[in-house]
Design a protein around this motif. Structure first.
Motif, mmCIF file in Angstrom:
data_model
loop_
_atom_site.group_PDB
_atom_site.id
_atom_site.type_symbol
_atom_site.label_atom_id
_atom_site.label_comp_id
_atom_site.label_asym_id
_atom_site.label_seq_id
_atom_site.Cartn_x
_atom_site.Cartn_y
_atom_site.Cartn_z
ATOM 1 N N THR A 156 0.919 -1.162 -0.139
ATOM 2 C CA THR A 156 0.104 0.216 -0.111
ATOM 3 C C THR A 156 0.563 1.280 -0.070
ATOM 4 O OG1 THR A 156 -0.049 -0.077 2.333
ATOM 5 C CG2 THR A 156 -2.020 -0.863 1.086
ATOM 6 N N PRO A 195 -17.298 -2.881 1.932
ATOM 7 C CA PRO A 195 -16.631 -3.824 3.047
ATOM 8 C C PRO A 195 -15.252 -2.981 3.593
ATOM 9 C CG PRO A 195 -17.244 -5.245 1.133
ATOM 10 C CD PRO A 195 -17.620 -3.717 0.969
ATOM 11 N N ARG A 207 -8.779 -3.852 -3.747
ATOM 12 C CA ARG A 207 -7.551 -4.417 -3.796
ATOM 13 C C ARG A 207 -6.369 -3.924 -2.801
ATOM 14 N NH1 ARG A 207 -3.221 -6.161 -7.916
ATOM 15 N NH2 ARG A 207 -1.657 -6.959 -6.450
ATOM 16 N N ASN A 208 -6.590 -2.548 -2.522
ATOM 17 C CA ASN A 208 -5.789 -1.946 -1.564
ATOM 18 C C ASN A 208 -5.931 -2.556 0.104
ATOM 19 O OD1 ASN A 208 -3.969 -0.063 -2.261
ATOM 20 N ND2 ASN A 208 -5.247 1.601 -2.578
ATOM 21 N N ALA A 209 -7.182 -2.647 0.039
ATOM 22 C CA ALA A 209 -7.765 -3.066 1.466
ATOM 23 C C ALA A 209 -7.207 -4.323 1.767
ATOM 24 C CB ALA A 209 -9.257 -3.192 1.717
ATOM 25 N N GLU A 210 -7.263 -5.080 0.687
ATOM 26 C CA GLU A 210 -6.624 -6.636 0.750
ATOM 27 C C GLU A 210 -5.220 -6.500 0.885
ATOM 28 O OE1 GLU A 210 -9.035 -9.486 -1.246
ATOM 29 O OE2 GLU A 210 -7.022 -9.867 -2.116
ATOM 30 N N VAL A 211 -4.423 -5.725 0.315
ATOM 31 C CA VAL A 211 -2.852 -5.653 0.656
ATOM 32 C C VAL A 211 -2.616 -5.089 2.060
ATOM 33 C CG1 VAL A 211 -0.691 -4.692 0.046
ATOM 34 C CG2 VAL A 211 -2.727 -5.280 -1.699
ATOM 35 N N GLY A 212 -3.484 -4.141 2.349
ATOM 36 C CA GLY A 212 -3.093 -3.590 3.437
ATOM 37 C C GLY A 212 -3.500 -4.389 4.864
ATOM 38 N N LEU A 213 -4.486 -5.235 4.752
ATOM 39 C CA LEU A 213 -4.818 -5.757 5.863
ATOM 40 C C LEU A 213 -4.268 -7.195 6.185
ATOM 41 C CD1 LEU A 213 -8.503 -4.533 5.900
ATOM 42 C CD2 LEU A 213 -6.669 -4.021 7.412
ATOM 43 N N LYS A 214 -3.322 -7.533 5.109
ATOM 44 C CA LYS A 214 -2.648 -8.934 5.283
ATOM 45 C C LYS A 214 -2.215 -9.173 6.702
ATOM 46 C CE LYS A 214 -2.233 -10.894 0.818
ATOM 47 N NZ LYS A 214 -1.355 -10.942 -0.290
ATOM 48 N N LEU A 225 -17.758 -9.953 4.989
ATOM 49 C CA LEU A 225 -16.781 -9.369 5.990
ATOM 50 C C LEU A 225 -15.853 -10.612 6.492
ATOM 51 C CD1 LEU A 225 -19.256 -7.241 7.970
ATOM 52 C CD2 LEU A 225 -18.096 -6.566 6.228
#
Ligand SMILES: Nc1ncnc2c1ncn2[C@@H]1O[C@H](COP(=O)(O)OP(=O)(O)OP(=O)(O)O)[C@@H](O)[C@H]1O
Ligand SMILES: Nc1ncnc2c1ncn2[C@@H]1O[C@H](COP(=O)(O)OP(=O)(O)OP(=O)(O)O)[C@@H](O)[C@H]1O
Ligand SMILES: CC(C)C[C@H](N)C(=O)O
Ligand SMILES: [Mg+2]
Ligand SMILES: [Mg+2]
Lengths: 234, 388, 295, 347, 241
Positions: free
Chosen positions: A90, C279, C288-295, D105
């Motif tokens: 990110t 979500p 996509r960002n959220a996914e990367v960021g939350l890994k 979620l």
């Protein structure tokens, strides 16, 4: 300059390294080879301090760093580019590079180092503001190596350098490694392209089942029966 | 079958001293402790000493669990509690179903005595007493003072929605109708709210003459502050015990609290002739806890515990449920003879009919009893609630 | 009309408080990856500190904030160092329960130390009314609101532009790699937890003048703060601000126009609905960002 | 291993069945009943945990179950046994309200949504006075008899809830070792990858949710009959029935079969013991100790008691130590499993 | 669509934000055919796989499989119809052993855990990783995990197998060992589409090769023709030195 003596290491209860030794000198490319599961990545992890050695020692420029933290090692110039690139997806390309220079941030030369990385990878300059996670595999590998270079390594360890890269890029990476080595850095590469790897290195080590089996100059290794038999398949 | 050992009577005591009810739960328990200690010092009951077996009951599950624990102790056939209606319903249910006696000393929900259990008693006033007195105070005193006929008075009852608020509100609706307050409505809000702007704005939109509030501690303060901040002008504001009796309420609002009425269990600033024994109580409390009681709950429980001891005196120290019930039914006291000013006489539901509440008014940092006259130390003063 | 305006103003002011509490949580949740169920308790501690400094030494909250905030920063650092850090490698769920334990501990420690009394910091200036065109608000609430906005802007700048912020964001993504490239991970976790706690402290001090403190005073805020963080997007400070204001408005509007007893229900309903539609939160980046960021 | 665990299980069941023979102390039996209620709810909760789904909202299903049986019994005169069945149905239906969040979620976000869901139901139960009696709650009538699940002594309650708990455990074991268990565990690790292998995970997760909710509803219904006072604050209580089961599960070992059982058996008496021991001293002290104990337990055994014990066991049997193989996965006790396979839970 | 056609992709495109990852790509695959997919990093190979396996839906174009249109079908249903895939970034199920990993897809069509276990062992044996069966999947090396990934994909009983860089991380010797296995799978009637950067290896097993460049098809044809095409050399292979 970097000397690894008789290290062993465990993941939980499972032993991954039994007795690995290797030594690298001031500059040049050194290849670390071995079949799958031999313990190559594990060796790099022990050297960079993310996995503790259960026994044995790691010395760098004569200093015993077996128990030093990863940060201390990076500050000394021991830099690890991990398998799978591991970028901060990110964050922008530039921020990723800047973070690579974290340890040297106090000398205020971060800017010029950044410029040199961009010179080497013009493509990254184009993409400097893009999130690193959106780059393709090859671009990501460039960022990963660039990030490593930002730390001004004396020893740069690259795990599975050419994994998943297009042949063109692989070639670029190998010549890049040579270039870096010419600047007085020792590059330790873990590679599956054994032939190419030995072609650019001057030294090589072969690990099998957590034990150093063979050590020698690239030439010697190329000619050894073991290598021809088990790695090159001819 | 009473099996208490010959030299002591074991009584279970359930109060919430942790969790969200901890504050007044602790106060209530203090009242019982003081009564017990004073009585034991004076020779106990029928030559036996009283031993309170305490159980902390922060929530209903704990209440059921602890009630079962104490009830399974063969020496305990009698228990007191519990400050909170919800806890009381649970703990008394266990005791009643097990055939032992439960005496409520502080919770007000009508449901506690409405279940027709032979062995569940309440010595303190119930919710209905609060609302009846409020309606009387409005019709007999405030209407005149505000210069409006009862039928034109706009009265709103704002209540938190726990068992306490709900129970009071249900009674209030009935009593208001009886009292001829045609313009009466409810405003429920959630007890755990951290902001009551909406409630206050709704009140403001309805422009009531009188607001009655049923609140716990934090929401009482919040409501007061937000009424003040929103400049909601009221003819009178009447609390219903709970938060509006707490010293913290006055501390938080300062002068703005002056003039706020509150209907509650007897407080220490009351006609002492009407409440014999109150000075001893206050002295004992101050000595033990180094402060004045935080609200009327300690006194109510003190009075109730003493009533209980008096009845046990009648049974000669026996806690046999049947004997106790007979004795309690037959036990009578005139109004004005206990430390809370209450009398004693049980109705068919085992509710003490002669326990009552009084109207108090904040003045300085004292909550002074002002109505009805026999309990009052001064007359009610006209005031602008919350300084607006 | 006036009712609507006044309701909205009340809602936004309340929302400012939510935002203030939520930004600290956002930092801890986003970077240290800990669902800090004790966040409300951190607010509660600061409220007690404000109260005592006011009662014992007549220190105005707007002065004591400069004492309490650094102290709480230190407290956060200690928490991280001695309680959370040793758990850093455990699964997120396990960490949740450490913070739950912490929350139970702090609540009841307050009960043991201070009893169940409700205490109020009665700082007169904060209670004065400011009124424009018939719409009123107290200085205390307005101050809290303005500080919330200022703080969020500051934090936004910190995260985006400074090296510290970049390091924190990198940590948020992949702490192992961050360590590998030479970032002193533990030190920055201390910083993040300290900052998050300091934010909670600022919130606690600023709401002191209009909210009573008691052992459970903070508990209520924890879930709400999570709702705000999730709505605003993890790691997104501006999102937390807007999310907080939005929820404050929803709460008071629902209270005024539907039923005060249902205002929390409205908040949760909006929360769930928004999550279903987006979500990643209202202001989270692309999926996509959220996914990367939350890994 | 399989045989050994079977013998163990039978032994435990027999021991459990014999508790009332050894003690008639009503309080001890009461604690045992509470333990079994928690075993049931935790085991139900854990079915979602197999799939890596963290719920912090099981109080919702518990409360729905309690209210269903109470309303049917008290207001409509429906037999409580039928009421328990109805409770399972309503809880299952109620869980469908979480279907969309469940599928959209992940990780902590779903957990927070469940938390908010249960809180909302609590508030609605307070609000819907005509149906629920609001905060005053519903009290079941004292009329006794097996048909009415109402007894003067604890023993019958104990056997009923023991039977229910065994059924719940049986269902959970069956799920774990069946196709559904494998798919849930795989989905816990990587939902997208498991879909690429042909598993319809939305359906799978929904099934887990519905089963989990229905079982929880049954225990909520039983608890309503057992505790006879049903009110929103208690029966929809987040600490009691959302957090506590999750805590039991995690302390025992989340996503394993034995973990939740062990967790409930350890944690329920611990809370009781602390309360009875420290009540009457300093107010709140018992919870201070509870909080500290919680932090310590979780810190010392981050994988849960079950795997903590296994580690200890292995330590004392060095010959097992470094053979490099994982503990036998076919036994009822599994090596430690983590809910989310990565930091902080992915969204 | 003839009987022998297993996969027919027509003009699919996919855009991610500002990136046109796949643009207007068509491909027809015959029964029992191996097609190699090469292209520079970021050319869109994996994205193309994702469109076939249902991880993403195309913005335009259609995908037909075994005679039916599957453009809008979810991944699970596609897998059930016979599309098995591996992931470039391997994704073993953690917390499960290697054998259990392979049992997961086997249990889609068969509820018998016992049978699934036996079948899983057979598959592991075929990939010569039977000795890892009881190891937790997270403790494997990359190459071992790739094999588990392949075993898992095979366990779905695919008619079409999508292999995304399964040879990466193997050294030449190991690659030589694996290639016959791929052919063996094909000989059982499974069509294979494989992404690989190891051009010599793909050439050896592929019947045809397709080169992607910035989302579009650059060259498509016989392996020998493809690798000697100057455009491919320029964009992908680089000059021989
Ligand atoms: N995180 C881990 N947990 C447990 N065991 C591990 C872990 N990582 C590696 N191993 C084990 O340690 C041994 C050595 O692994 P390592 O990754 O060092 O091999 P490698 O030589 O790098 O192999 P490859 O070429 O496949 O990357 C292997 O047996 C592997 O299964
Ligand atoms: N989910 C996504 N969101 C946004 N961009 C994406 C996504 N997936 C892929 N991309 C982008 O699409 C382009 C094609 O990526 P893809 O992974 O298909 O390349 P590839 O050919 O498989 O490359 P490699 O050989 O490096 O694996 C890249 O620029 C990538 O950054
Ligand atoms: C505040 C108190 C008056 C509450 C009351 N004792 C109850 O029944 O819950
Ligand atoms: Mg490796
Ligand atoms: Mg790819």
């Amino acid at each position: 300059m970097l000397q690894v003596k008789n290290i062993s290491a465990y993941y939980g209860d499972a032993q991954a390294l039994e007795n690995v030794s290797l030594a690298v000198s001031e500059s040049g490319v050194v290849a670390l080879l071995g079949p799958n599961a031999a313990g190559k990545s594990t060796t790099l992890r022990v050297i960079s301090g993310i996995l503790p050695a259960a026994s044995g020692s790691v010395t760098f420029n004569g200093e015993d760093i077996t128990t030093a933290s990863p940060q201390e090692r990076v500050e000394l110039g021991l830099v690890h580019v991990p398998e799978g690139r591991k970028l901060f997806g990110t964050l922008s390309v530039e921020d990723n590079l800047l973070l690579g220079g974290y340890c040297g941030r106090k000398d205020r030369k971060t800017g010029s180092r950044l410029e040199r990385v961009y010179e080497r990878f013009p493509k990254l300059k184009e993409r400097r503001n893009q999130d690193a996670g959106l780059l393709s595999g090859g671009e990501q590998q460039m960022v990963a190596v660039g990030r490593g270079l930002m730390a001004q390594p004396k020893v740069l360890m690259i795990d599975e350098m050419s994994l998943g890269l297009a042949p063109l890029i692989v070639k670029q990476m190998f010549s890049l490694v040579q270039e870096i080595a010419l600047e007085g850095v020792c590059v330790l590469i873990v590679e599956q392209h054994v032939q190419n790897a030995l072609a650019v290195s001057h030294h090589g080590f072969i690990i099998e089942s957590g034990v150093t089996r063979v050590a020698g100059t690239a030439q010697e290794l190329m000619e050894s029966a073991l290598v021809r038999e088990s790695y090159l398949g001819h | 079958a009473s099996s208490s050992s010959s030299d002591s009577i074991k009584i279970g005591a359930f109060f919430p001293v942790s969790g969200s009810l901890a504050l007044l739960g602790e106060e209530s328990w203090r009242g019982v402790q003081i009564a017990t200690d004073l009585r034991n010092a004076a020779g106990g009951v029928a030559d036996k000493s009283i031993e309170m077996v305490f159980a902390d009951v922060p929530d209903v599950n704990a209440a059921t669990s602890e009630a079962r624990r104490l009830a399974s102790d063969s020496d305990i056939n009698l228990a007191v509690g519990s400050y909170s209606s919800g806890l009381s319903l649970a703990a008394s249910e266990v005791f009643a179903r097990g055939g032992s006696t439960f005496v409520e000393l502080g919770a007000v929900s009508e449901a506690i005595t409405d279940r027709d259990y032979e062995n569940v008693f309440r010595f303190n006033p119930a919710a209905g007493s609060f609302t009846k007195l409020q309606m009387r105070f409005i019709t007999e005193h405030l209407a005149e003072e505000l210069g409006k006929p009862v039928s034109e008075l706009n009265v709103i009852l704002a209540h938190e929605d726990s068992a306490y608020g709900q129970s009071v509100a249900e009674n209030a609706v009935i009593d208001a109708a009886e009292a001829g307050l045609v313009n009466f409505s409810l405003e429920p809000y959630n007890a755990k709210s951290t902001d009551l702007s909406s409630t206050v704005l709704r009140l403001k939109a309805k422009a009531p003459d009188i607001v009655i509030a049923v609140s716990y501690a934090a929401d009482a303060i919040l409501l007061g502050r937000q009424i003040r901040d929103n400049g909601l002008q009221l003819g009178a504001f009447i609390g219903t015990g709970g938060g509006h009796s707490l010293k913290g309420f006055h501390d938080a609002l300062g002068e703005a609290a002056d003039g706020v009425y509150d209907v509650d269990f007897t407080q220490i600033h009351v006609n002492e002739e009407f409440t014999p024994g109150i000075t001893e109580f206050t002295a004992a409390y101050e000595e033990r806890y180094d402060s004045l009681p935080a609200s009327g709950h300690a006194l109510a429980n003190f009075t109730g515990a003493n009533l209980l001891f008096d009845i046990l005196e009648e049974t000669n120290g026996s806690d046999d449920p049947e004997e106790f019930r007979q004795a309690a039914q037959n036990f009578k006291l005139e109004i004005g003879t206990t430390s809370s000013g209450w009398g004693f006489s049980l109705n068919e539901n085992n509710q003490n009919e002669l326990a009552d509440v009084y109207v108090m008014q904040w003045n300085g940092d004292q909550l002074e009893t002002v109505w009805p006259e026999q309990a009052a130390i001064r007359a009610p003063l006209p005031a602008t609630p919350f300084g607006v | 009309m006036n009712l609507l305006v006044q309701t909205l103003v009340a809602g936004l002011l309340l929302g400012g408080v939510y935002a203030l509490i939520a930004v600290g949580l956002n930092l801890i949740f986003g970077v240290v990856k800990i669902i800090n169920f004790a966040h409300g308790e951190l607010v509660m501690i600061a409220m007690y500190a404000t109260f005592w400094m006011w009662t014992a030494w007549s220190l105005s909250p707007y002065i004591s904030i400069f004492i309490i905030t650094p102290l709480m920063f230190g407290f956060g650092v200690l928490l991280q160092r001695f309680i959370l850090q040793p758990m850093q490698n455990s699964s997120p769920t396990i960490k949740i329960f450490v913070t739950l334990g912490l929350s139970v501990l702090l609540q009841n420690l307050a009960l043991v130390l201070f009893g169940g009394q409700y205490r109020s910091t009665t700082f007169p200036w904060a209670e004065q009314n400011f009124s424009v065109l018939g719409v009123t608000a107290t200085y205390g609430r307005i101050t809290a609101f303005l500080v919330a906005i200022a703080l969020v802007i500051a934090l936004f700048y910190l995260m985006k532009k400074t090296l510290t912020g970049k390091v924190l964001r990198a940590l948020a993504e992949d702490r192992e790699t961050a360590g590998l490239i030479g970032i002193p991970v533990k030190k920055y976790y201390l910083v993040a937890m300290g900052l998050g706690t300091a934010m909670a402290a600022i919130a606690g001090v600023l709401i002191g003048p209009f909210q009573s403190v008691f052992p459970l005073a903070g508990a209520h805020f924890t879930l709400l703060a999570f709702v705000v963080v999730v709505l605003g997007g993890l790691g997104n400070m501006a999102g937390s601000l807007i999310g907080g204001l939005f929820l404050g408005a929803v709460e008071t509007l629902a209270g005024t126009y539907i039923d005060p007893a249902l205002q929390q229900v409205a908040v949760f309903a909006v929360f769930i609905i928004v999550l279903l539609v987006r979500p990643q939160g209202i202001f989270g980046g692309s999926a996509r960002n959220a996914e990367v960021g939350l890994k | 291993m399989k045989k050994k665990s079977l013998i163990w299980t039978l032994g435990l069941v027999a021991a459990a069945g014999l508790v009332p023979v050894f003690t008639s102390d009503q309080y001890i039996l009461h604690v045992c009943v509470m333990i079994l209620i928690y075993v049931g709810v935790t085991v139900a909760w854990n079915i979602l945990a197999f799939g890596g789904i963290l719920s912090l909202g099981h109080a919702a299903f518990f409360g729905i179950g309690s209210y269903t049986v109470a309303i049917l019994y008290v207001k409509m005169d429906v037999n409580p046994w039928l009421g328990i069945l109805a409770a399972m149905v309503t809880a299952a239906l109620g869980s469908l309200l979480l279907a969309v969040p469940l599928l959209r979620l992940r990780g902590p976000f779903f957990a927070l949504a469940t938390l908010a869901f249960a809180e909302s139901l609590r508030l609605i139960a307070i609000y819907a006075v005509p149906l629920t009696n609001g905060s005053v709650g519903i009290t079941t009538p004292p009329t006794q008899g097996f048909a009415l699940i109402s007894f003067s002594s604890r023993e019958p309650y104990y056997y009923i809830v023991l039977a229910m708990a065994l059924i719940a455990i049986g269902i959970s074991i069956w799920i774990y070792y069946s196709k559904m268990g494998y798919h849930l565990r795989a989905s816990a690790s990587d939902d997208e990858a498991v879909r690429a292998l042909g598993v319809r995970t939305p359906r799978l997760k929904l099934a887990a949710l519905v089963i989990s909710a229905a079982l929880t509803g049954a225990f909520g219904a039983f608890a309503a009959m057992y505790l006879f006072v049903i009110d929103p604050e208690t029966n929809f209580s987040t600490p009691l029935y959302s957090i506590q089961p999750a805590l039991n599960g995690i302390i025992g070992g989340m996503g394993t079969v034995a973990g939740p059982i062990v967790g409930a058996i350890v944690m329920t008496p611990l809370g009781e013991w602390l309360r009875t021991t420290f009540s009457g001293t300093t107010q709140g002290l018992n919870f201070v100790i509870y909080g500290v104990a919680l932090i310590i337990i979780v810190r010392v055994m981050p994988g849960g008691i079950v795997s903590g014990m296994k580690k200890l066991y292995r330590r004392f049997r060095p010959e097992n130590r470094s053979d490099g193989t994982a503990p036998d996965a076919s036994g009822p006790i599994q090596p430690e499993q983590e809910l989310a396979n990565s930091e902080g839970g992915r969204s | 669509m003839t009987n022998a056609t297993i996969l027919k992709v027509e003009g699919v495109s996919k855009r991610f934000g500002g990136v046109q990852a796949v643009s207007d790509v068509s491909l027809t695959l015959q029964h029992g055919e191996i097609v190699g997919l090469i292209g520079a990093n970021g050319a869109g190979k994996t994205s193309f796989f994702n469109l076939i396996s249902g991880m993403h839906y195309p913005d335009a174009g259609s995908v037909a499989f075994a005679g039916g249109d599957i453009t809008r079908l979810d991944p699970a249903s596609r897998a059930r119809r016979g599309i098995g895939r591996t992931f470039q970034v391997v994704r073993p199920f953690t917390g499960m052993t290697v054998a259990e990993n392979v049992m997961v897809p086997l249990l889609v069509n068969d509820s018998s855990v016992r049978r699934a276990r036996l079948r899983a062992m057979e598959l592991l044996d075929e990939l010569s990783i039977a000795d890892l069966a009881k190891k937790p999947a997270e403790g494997l090396t990359l190459a071992q995990r790739k094999r588990v990934e392949v075993a898992r994909a095979l366990a779905t009983g695919p008619k079409l197998l999508l292999l995304d860089e399964v040879l990466a991380g193997l050294n030449s010797r190991e690659v030589i060992d694996v290639l016959p296995f791929i052919k063996k799978v094909r000989d059982r009637g499974v069509s294979i589409l494989m992404i690989e950067h190891l051009v010599s290896a793909v050439m050896e097993v592929s019947d045809r090769m397709m080169v992607l460049d910035r989302g579009s098809v650059l060259v498509h044809g016989l392996p020998a023709d493809v690798v000697s095409d100057p455009r491919v050399i320029a964009a992908y292979l680089g000059e021989e030195d």
